[in-house]
Design an enzyme around this catalytic site. Structure first.
Site, PDB file in Angstrom:
ATOM      1  N   ALA A 100       0.830  -1.199   0.000  1.00 21.22           N
ATOM      2  CA  ALA A 100       0.000   0.000   0.000  1.00 21.22           C
ATOM      3  C   ALA A 100       0.867   1.252   0.000  1.00 21.22           C
ATOM      4  CB  ALA A 100      -0.895   0.023   1.228  1.00 21.22           C
TER       5      ALA A 100
ATOM      6  N   GLY B 225       0.417   5.307   1.230  1.00 23.75           N
ATOM      7  CA  GLY B 225      -0.441   6.195   1.998  1.00 23.75           C
ATOM      8  C   GLY B 225       0.033   7.628   1.920  1.00 23.75           C
TER       9      GLY B 225
ATOM     10  N   CYS C 232      -7.120  -0.762   5.101  1.00 30.42           N
ATOM     11  CA  CYS C 232      -7.636   0.553   4.687  1.00 30.42           C
ATOM     12  C   CYS C 232      -9.146   0.666   4.870  1.00 30.42           C
ATOM     13  CB  CYS C 232      -7.253   0.867   3.248  1.00 30.42           C
ATOM     14  SG  CYS C 232      -5.477   1.058   3.032  1.00 30.42           S
TER      15      CYS C 232
END
Length: 122
Positions: free
Chosen positions: A29, A31, A66
């Site tokens: 991921a 962010g 998430c």
């Protein structure tokens, strides 16, 4: 995605959700956050950590990647083990994955990556 490919793991993007997915589980991921004039950012690749249903380690049932209900997380270790039937799957170390991440980052963004020690010696 390029990093996972280096370890013979097929991954994909999802049309609805950001991140990198292996099947229907999140593996990596990026962010980004902005608050009070401060921007923070980071990324993660899940390499090898205890994700157990019960007992010691992180209970994977409490991880909601998430905030996406109904989707799970996975690890390079788990994918390697599944692809080899639980035997012979060698999980790369965090250090090995990190080196590949840095190289792939440089290739994707067209920049020369320099180790911190090299910068300090200049």
């Amino acid at each position: 995605m390029q990093t996972l490919k280096e370890f013979d793991i097929d991954s994909r993007r999802d049309k609805e959700h950001t991140s990198v997915w292996v099947d229907d589980e999140k593996n990596a991921a990026v962010g980004v956050s902005s608050a009070r004039w401060i921007n923070t950012y980071g990324f993660a690749v899940n390499v090898d950590v205890e994700l157990k249903e019960e007992g010691r380690g992180v209970d994977k049932r409490v991880i909601v990647p998430c905030g996406i209900e109904g989707r799970g997380v996975t690890l390079l270790r788990r994918v390697s083990e599944e692809r080899t039937g639980g035997s012979g799957g060698v999980c790369p170390t965090v250090e090995e994955v990190g080196k590949v991440v840095v190289r792939c980052f440089g290739e994707v963004f067209g920049v020369d990556m320099v180790h911190g020690d090299e910068i300090q010696s200049r």
